[in-house]
Design an enzyme around this catalytic site. Sequence first.
Site, PDB file in Angstrom:
ATOM      1  N   LYS A   1     122.775 -60.577  17.019  1.00  0.00           N
ATOM      2  CA  LYS A   1     123.937 -60.653  16.126  1.00  0.00           C
ATOM      3  C   LYS A   1     125.050 -59.762  16.672  1.00  0.00           C
ATOM      4  O   LYS A   1     124.789 -58.638  17.120  1.00  0.00           O
ATOM      5  CB  LYS A   1     123.512 -60.205  14.724  1.00  0.00           C
TER       6      LYS A   1
ATOM      7  N   SER B   1     121.612 -60.489   4.440  1.00  0.00           N
ATOM      8  CA  SER B   1     122.118 -61.221   5.602  1.00  0.00           C
ATOM      9  C   SER B   1     121.106 -61.590   6.672  1.00  0.00           C
ATOM     10  O   SER B   1     121.444 -62.306   7.612  1.00  0.00           O
ATOM     11  CB  SER B   1     123.254 -60.448   6.258  1.00  0.00           C
TER      12      SER B   1
ATOM     13  N   SER C   1     125.303 -63.061   6.319  1.00  0.00           N
ATOM     14  CA  SER C   1     126.283 -63.067   7.383  1.00  0.00           C
ATOM     15  C   SER C   1     125.698 -63.432   8.741  1.00  0.00           C
ATOM     16  O   SER C   1     126.419 -63.842   9.646  1.00  0.00           O
ATOM     17  CB  SER C   1     126.954 -61.696   7.480  1.00  0.00           C
TER      18      SER C   1
HETATM   19  N1  GLN Z   1     126.384 -61.559   1.487  1.00  0.00           N
HETATM   20  C1  GLN Z   1     126.384 -60.144   1.217  1.00  0.00           C
HETATM   21  C2  GLN Z   1     127.795 -59.616   1.359  1.00  0.00           C
HETATM   22  O1  GLN Z   1     128.655 -60.399   1.504  1.00  0.00           O
HETATM   23  C3  GLN Z   1     125.412 -59.438   2.111  1.00  0.00           C
HETATM   24  C4  GLN Z   1     125.913 -59.180   3.467  1.00  0.00           C
HETATM   25  C5  GLN Z   1     124.938 -58.520   4.380  1.00  0.00           C
HETATM   26  O2  GLN Z   1     123.737 -58.393   4.100  1.00  0.00           O
HETATM   27  N2  GLN Z   1     125.447 -58.044   5.494  1.00  0.00           N
HETATM   28  O3  GLN Z   1     128.064 -58.460   1.302  1.00  0.00           O
END
Ligand code: GLN
Length: 491
Positions: free
Chosen positions: A80, A179, A155
Amino acid sequence: MSDLTRLTAVEIAGLVAGGETSAVEVTQAHLDRIAAVDDRVRAFLHVDTDGALAAARAVDERRAAGEELGPLAGVPVAVKDVLTTKGVPTTVGSKILEGWRPPYDSTIVQRLRDAGTVMLGKTNMDEFAMGSSTEYSAYGATHNPWDLDRIPGGSGGGSAAALAAYEAPLAIGSDTGGSIRQPGAVTGTVGAKPTYGGTSRYGLVAFSSSLDTPGPCARTVLDAALLHQAIGGHDPRDSTSIPAPVPDVVAAARLGATGDLTGVKLGVVTEFSGEGAEPGVLAAFRESVDTLAKLGAEIVEVSCPHFRYALPAYYLIAPSECSSNLARFDGVRFGLRVGDDGNRSLEEVMQLTREAGFGPEVKRRIMIGTYALSSGYYDAYYGQAQKVRTLITRDFTAAFERVDALISPTTPFVAFPLGARTSDPYQMYLADLYTIPTNLYGGPGISVPCGLSEGLPVGLQVMAPTMADDRMYRVAAALESAVGTLTPPVL
Ligand code: GLN
């Protein structure tokens, strides 16, 4: 061998160690696969062809020299784009870091190299890891290999899509609110968030430092466990790293794969197993609960009454920490600089750079976080959210006095069509309704495929006590042994 991309990491490592194929051959097969499908999937922001082939050659040379190879030597991995990679572009999905080549490797990437894995490149993500669909990437969305018109989660949608599209057998994600697990669920792959502090944050571009946790993504539970083992463990460069060895997640995954859960007590979270999820998701989850019972697990219902406040608490804590962390992107130290024509003040250049470099969701979070931390509002928002965090932790502690692990669906809904939730941030935030409590508590969580709903993958989440990551691997591997892995339609 043209089907090298269909193998698990365990199988690849075995073939490389036994000399039946070479790391270079394996790497080339994955690079070819990326070239064939990634214009449709768009999992990668950067493919490091030369670096990958050089790393693969080094593994083959070590084998030729008779050196002992580790359990993942020669296995390709996609990383990532939130983790720094020395000399290799690292954008965090943002324009503000466009063109930045970090001068150092993150600890995770260093450990991947030490393990002899082969980094193929950097995967797409929502900007600064804020989002649930990769649609907030400044470089365009990733597409779900199960249905190219749908989101791959976020994400870390790039990492999950790369696995589902057979572009890589292993990938790294980061989980602040879900994420790793949510993209795993919607792509039919496995994603594990380790105990907070169990994997190093050194070189992980910070979003919300008290929550950020890098972790493994794979197509099988055992592969995820091997990757977890390789990247985890104490790192003196991260002040919140736990000075203890990684729980034996590999042995736990192997134990689980025997399909025997006798003596294991699982709690179905009452608040996450009723209305709120799509009927097809609930049906697949319920069926899996029956399967777990057939494998010998004792199943009880456990109420965690404060979990319903997790989402609002998270959306104060995470933006607050982000507003502080993202202050470092000032147009001076990293990446983009706008308007520096010799006539403007430093402050003007900072304003222009941040205006041009950050996307709308990141700006929204910085504004919310700055507001929540400002004097006069601090107690009412940030302070209150921290109290809720304590109550959620108490729910977990009480639950784990009764059961070994908690289970729920990973997300309330299957992969939705691209564009369906971008106009309403709240609808997007709901994707992490079931994953966020674990982050606030700091324990480990894993998503494992548990079935299909309308032809799309559904994930089951297993949540364990802090530093009991092995427990969740055992349960996940047992379910996998009964359900099998999910294979997406061929691209
Ligand atoms: N979807 C969540 C957010 O928008 C989690 C993001 C993540 O785990 N990096 O913050």
